[in-house]
Design an enzyme around this catalytic site. Structure first.
Site, PDB file in Angstrom:
ATOM      1  N   HIS A   1     -86.417 -49.124 -13.482  1.00 21.43           N
ATOM      2  CA  HIS A   1     -87.510 -48.148 -13.515  1.00 21.43           C
ATOM      3  C   HIS A   1     -87.278 -47.170 -14.661  1.00 21.43           C
ATOM      4  CE1 HIS A   1     -90.122 -44.824 -12.297  1.00 21.43           C
ATOM      5  NE2 HIS A   1     -90.766 -45.692 -11.547  1.00 21.43           N
TER       6      HIS A   1
ATOM      7  N   GLU B   1     -94.970 -50.241 -16.911  1.00 24.15           N
ATOM      8  CA  GLU B   1     -95.201 -48.825 -16.648  1.00 24.15           C
ATOM      9  C   GLU B   1     -94.995 -48.040 -17.939  1.00 24.15           C
ATOM     10  OE1 GLU B   1     -92.346 -47.088 -14.011  1.00 24.15           O
ATOM     11  OE2 GLU B   1     -90.677 -47.965 -15.095  1.00 24.15           O
TER      12      GLU B   1
END
Length: 239
Positions: free
Chosen positions: A85, A155
């Site tokens: 992430h 992302e």
């Protein structure tokens, strides 16, 4: 890093708000902090909701105080884990090679790894978006990846929590490029099965438009997942 034991109420509200008609169309995954995984698994047992972890250590065990292994996550009932992430990359200096090792760890324990890729605002302004995400994909995804053990999530770092989102054309370009590169890595047939999620300021009001973009197979939801009604609104984009 959000959620206490009282937050199980949010998970229960999501569970109550998911209709059979909706769960027939979508897969729903909640990735709470490690302290809540067991409680969340208990709360959703027998339902269509899966539970996952937010991170792991690549090794199965050892002198790594404070870390959690894929085997530990699986032992708690987790089925997925988020890897690489942007916040882990930015604040904990995680590398593509490290993500690769963690993906192998997830596979070892039978977990599906959600491998995140994305560019910073500076990298986008420099016109390097595709180079960055393809490099992250190429190094992060292990050989032999399949739809059963790998999910991708694009992302854009500059869109996370800012309220900004790329244009649908920009998202389509990135997802198409990722799909194409997956094809060279695992073969087109398997690449077409691997889900590529979009994450970055996904909200109920923009979810339907974002989820309709070609090669977008779902959403990696951040802040909007903390409120059951907001999360359910995103799920409803598929209704």
């Amino acid at each position: 890093m959000n959620g206490l034991r009282s937050s199980i109420d949010t998970v229960e509200k999501v569970l109550e708000g998911l209709t059979p008609a909706l769960t027939d169309k979508i897969d729903v995954l909640i990735c709470p902090p490690a302290t809540l995984i067991a409680s969340c698994v208990a709360a959703v047992t027998g339902s269509a909701i899966a539970i996952g972890g937010q991170n792991l250590h690549a090794r199965a065990s050892g002198a790594f105080t404070g870390s959690i292994s894929a085997e530990m996550l699986a032992d708690l009932g987790a089925r997925y884990v988020i890897l690489g992430h942007s916040e882990r990359r930015a604040y904990h200096h995680e590398t593509d090679n490290g993500v690769h090792a963690k993906a192998l760890g997830a596979r070892r324990a039978g977990l599906c790894g959600i491998i995140c890729v994305g560019e910073t605002e500076d990298e986008r302004e420099e016109g390097r978006t595709l180079d960055i995400v393809r490099a992250q994909l190429g190094l992060g995804v292990p050989k032999g990846a399949t739809a059963a053990d790998t999910v991708l999530a694009y992302e854009p770092v500059w869109a996370i929590g800012t309220g900004k989102t790329p244009s649908t054309a920009d998202i389509a370009e990135v997802h198409a490029s990722l799909r194409d590169m997956l094809g060279t890595m695992v073969g087109k047939t398997e690449a077409d099965k691997i889900r590529i999620l979009y994450g970055g300021s996904v909200k109920a009001k923009n979810a339907r438009e974002l989820m309709a973009v070609e090669n977008v197979d779902g959403a990696l939801v951040g802040g909007a997942s903390l409120v059951a009604e907001d999360f359910l609104g995103i799920c409803a984009a598929y209704s």
